[in-house]
Write a protein that holds these residues in place. Structure first.
Motif, PDB file in Angstrom:
ATOM      1  N   THR A   1       0.857  -1.180   0.000  1.00 11.73           N
ATOM      2  CA  THR A   1       0.000   0.000   0.000  1.00 11.73           C
ATOM      3  C   THR A   1       0.894   1.231   0.000  1.00 11.73           C
ATOM      4  O   THR A   1       1.702   1.412   0.913  1.00 11.73           O
ATOM      5  N   VAL A   2       0.777   2.037  -1.044  1.00 11.96           N
ATOM      6  CA  VAL A   2       1.509   3.301  -1.101  1.00 11.96           C
ATOM      7  C   VAL A   2       0.528   4.385  -0.654  1.00 11.96           C
ATOM      8  O   VAL A   2      -0.443   4.671  -1.339  1.00 11.96           O
ATOM      9  N   MET A   3       0.781   4.955   0.512  1.00 12.19           N
ATOM     10  CA  MET A   3      -0.171   5.847   1.157  1.00 12.19           C
ATOM     11  C   MET A   3       0.357   7.275   1.229  1.00 12.19           C
ATOM     12  O   MET A   3       1.437   7.525   1.765  1.00 12.19           O
ATOM     13  N   SER A   4      -0.400   8.220   0.699  1.00 13.88           N
ATOM     14  CA  SER A   4      -0.062   9.625   0.883  1.00 13.88           C
ATOM     15  C   SER A   4      -0.632  10.104   2.215  1.00 13.88           C
ATOM     16  O   SER A   4      -1.660   9.602   2.678  1.00 13.88           O
ATOM     17  N   PHE A   5       0.028  11.067   2.836  1.00  7.82           N
ATOM     18  CA  PHE A   5      -0.451  11.588   4.117  1.00  7.82           C
ATOM     19  C   PHE A   5       0.117  12.978   4.343  1.00  7.82           C
ATOM     20  O   PHE A   5       1.058  13.410   3.661  1.00  7.82           O
ATOM     21  N   GLY A   6      -0.455  13.677   5.296  1.00 11.87           N
ATOM     22  CA  GLY A   6       0.030  14.995   5.679  1.00 11.87           C
ATOM     23  C   GLY A   6       0.735  14.944   7.016  1.00 11.87           C
ATOM     24  O   GLY A   6       0.180  14.442   7.998  1.00 11.87           O
ATOM     25  N   PHE A   7       1.968  15.468   7.072  1.00  7.67           N
ATOM     26  CA  PHE A   7       2.719  15.441   8.321  1.00  7.67           C
ATOM     27  C   PHE A   7       2.000  16.186   9.441  1.00  7.67           C
ATOM     28  O   PHE A   7       2.126  15.845  10.612  1.00  7.67           O
ATOM     29  N   LYS A   8       1.227  17.204   9.093  1.00  2.00           N
ATOM     30  CA  LYS A   8       0.567  17.978  10.143  1.00  2.00           C
ATOM     31  C   LYS A   8      -0.536  17.184  10.842  1.00  2.00           C
ATOM     32  O   LYS A   8      -1.006  17.583  11.909  1.00  2.00           O
TER      33      LYS A   8
ATOM     34  N   ILE B   1       4.049   8.190   2.006  1.00  4.67           N
ATOM     35  CA  ILE B   1       4.654   9.318   1.305  1.00  4.67           C
ATOM     36  C   ILE B   1       3.994  10.592   1.831  1.00  4.67           C
ATOM     37  O   ILE B   1       2.799  10.799   1.631  1.00  4.67           O
ATOM     38  N   GLY B   2       4.779  11.446   2.500  1.00  4.37           N
ATOM     39  CA  GLY B   2       4.187  12.582   3.171  1.00  4.37           C
ATOM     40  C   GLY B   2       4.563  13.937   2.597  1.00  4.37           C
ATOM     41  O   GLY B   2       5.628  14.108   2.008  1.00  4.37           O
ATOM     42  N   CYS B   3       3.661  14.877   2.747  1.00  2.00           N
ATOM     43  CA  CYS B   3       3.948  16.289   2.519  1.00  2.00           C
ATOM     44  C   CYS B   3       3.259  17.051   3.646  1.00  2.00           C
ATOM     45  O   CYS B   3       2.816  16.438   4.619  1.00  2.00           O
ATOM     46  N   THR B   4       3.147  18.339   3.548  1.00  2.00           N
ATOM     47  CA  THR B   4       2.615  19.107   4.673  1.00  2.00           C
ATOM     48  C   THR B   4       1.178  18.728   5.010  1.00  2.00           C
ATOM     49  O   THR B   4       0.862  18.362   6.148  1.00  2.00           O
ATOM     50  N   GLY B   5       0.284  18.808   4.005  1.00  2.00           N
ATOM     51  CA  GLY B   5      -1.128  18.553   4.268  1.00  2.00           C
ATOM     52  C   GLY B   5      -1.682  17.300   3.651  1.00  2.00           C
ATOM     53  O   GLY B   5      -2.857  16.976   3.836  1.00  2.00           O
ATOM     54  N   GLY B   6      -0.878  16.573   2.877  1.00  2.00           N
ATOM     55  CA  GLY B   6      -1.358  15.343   2.246  1.00  2.00           C
ATOM     56  C   GLY B   6      -2.314  15.569   1.102  1.00  2.00           C
ATOM     57  O   GLY B   6      -3.131  14.706   0.776  1.00  2.00           O
ATOM     58  N   LYS B   7      -2.185  16.705   0.433  1.00  2.00           N
ATOM     59  CA  LYS B   7      -3.140  17.069  -0.604  1.00  2.00           C
ATOM     60  C   LYS B   7      -2.525  17.155  -1.994  1.00  2.00           C
ATOM     61  O   LYS B   7      -3.175  16.832  -2.989  1.00  2.00           O
ATOM     62  N   HIS B   8      -1.266  17.610  -2.098  1.00  2.00           N
ATOM     63  CA  HIS B   8      -0.674  17.862  -3.410  1.00  2.00           C
ATOM     64  C   HIS B   8       0.510  16.934  -3.696  1.00  2.00           C
ATOM     65  O   HIS B   8       0.372  15.941  -4.405  1.00  2.00           O
ATOM     66  N   ARG B   9       1.679  17.285  -3.137  1.00  2.00           N
ATOM     67  CA  ARG B   9       2.917  16.593  -3.488  1.00  2.00           C
ATOM     68  C   ARG B   9       2.884  15.100  -3.163  1.00  2.00           C
ATOM     69  O   ARG B   9       3.269  14.254  -3.995  1.00  2.00           O
ATOM     70  N   SER B  10       2.436  14.759  -1.963  1.00  2.00           N
ATOM     71  CA  SER B  10       2.439  13.347  -1.579  1.00  2.00           C
ATOM     72  C   SER B  10       1.487  12.522  -2.431  1.00  2.00           C
ATOM     73  O   SER B  10       1.754  11.354  -2.736  1.00  2.00           O
TER      74      SER B  10
END
Length: 293
Positions: A173-180, A255-264
């Motif tokens: 499972t490749v999961m995007s998420f937001g670090f915040k 795979i994380g970025c700030t809010g889990g909406k764009h980059r991740s």
């Protein structure tokens, strides 16, 4: 044709974890997938039950045993029992977990006390159970965090993990998420996409997500984006091959970025696509925080 080796019967899955984390949902999902599910069986009875089924020449290929704090000697006997069975059976232990605040909300919704609550509060019961289960969690083969899953999402996840999947020996499972919003509790590997410029600060892209083509093009055009994808997926290949050798059936790459909406979101999809051709591996994409404000 029976592919089970002589003297070795099928899979055994021990399902345990925190009360309120979804054991009943998992049991129902496994039963729907054809598993023989036994609820609240004392650990020392697992081996006799399996031996009886074999003596009757009715060995069940996939057995799930659900254990919880109602089994008073669970924590003393479970490690001993699982060790003794691993040589004769393909046995795994799955631990279901969720954050304390989520467990509190779930117990309040059904208006039932926690089994270890006693004269204290819900939080007291959860803390007692978490302390008693700490060693079991540490030794589990698979930890599934259900904090952000409803009944239908958890059922889908169990199907992804345990349904027959042809020649595939490992599911990723490749999961995007937001670090915040915090790290995914069940992540095996974590990568940080905050080294890339944030589309949030581009006015035309702010209201979009990584599912939109314009955001994808923006993220992948940034210096280092494609280089990271090449290097990271190359590094994951020997890891996934090693997981298969060690009979680890599932892993989560977060795979994380700030809010889990764009980059991740963009990078999670790209990584999953690149892993699709790894022999013996199937991939799925999940976006944990995509719908959050």
């Amino acid at each position: 044709m029976d592919q089970t080796a002589p003297g070795v019967t099928g899979e055994v899955l021990v399902v345990t974890g925190m009360s309120g984390a979804g054991r009943s949902t998992v049991a129902n999902a496994l039963e729907d997938l054809g598993w023989y599910v036994v609820d609240n069986l004392p650990p020392q009875m697992i081996k006799p039950m399996l031996e009886l089924s074999e003596l009757a020449q009715e060995a069940v290929p996939r057995v799930a045993v659900v254990l919880d704090v109602r089994g008073r000697d669970l924590f003393e006997r479970l490690p001993e029992v699982t060790r003794s069975l691993r040589d004769a059976r393909h046995l795994r232990v799955m631990f279901l977990d969720a954050s304390d605040d989520v467990l509190v909300r779930r117990f309040e919704a059904v208006r039932r006390p926690h089994p270890l609550q006693g004269d204290g509060t819900l939080v007291d019961g959860i803390r007692r159970e978490r302390a008693r289960l700490s060693r079991v969690r540490e030794s589990a083969d698979l930890v599934v965090d259900t904090s952000h899953s409803n009944v239908h999402q958890l059922t889908t996840k169990i199907a992804d993990l345990f349904a027959e999947s042809g020649a595939a020996r490992h599911s990723v499972t490749v999961m995007s998420f937001g670090f915040k919003y915090g790290l995914p509790a069940d992540a095996d590997l974590v990568a940080d996409m905050r080294f890339l410029p944030n589309p949030f600060w581009v006015e035309d892209l702010r209201s979009l997500t990584g599912e939109d083509e314009s955001v994808r093009d923006y993220v992948l055009s940034q210096p280092g984006a494609r280089e990271f994808l090449d290097a990271y997926t190359a590094a994951l290949r020997p890891v996934l091959e090693g997981y298969q050798r060690e009979n680890k059936r599932h892993s989560t790459v977060a795979i994380g970025c700030t809010g889990g909406k764009h980059r991740s979101v963009v990078m999670a999809r790209e990584i999953a696509q690149r892993l699709d051709d790894v022999p013996g591996v199937t991939t799925r994409v999940a976006h944990r925080d995509l719908g959050r404000e």
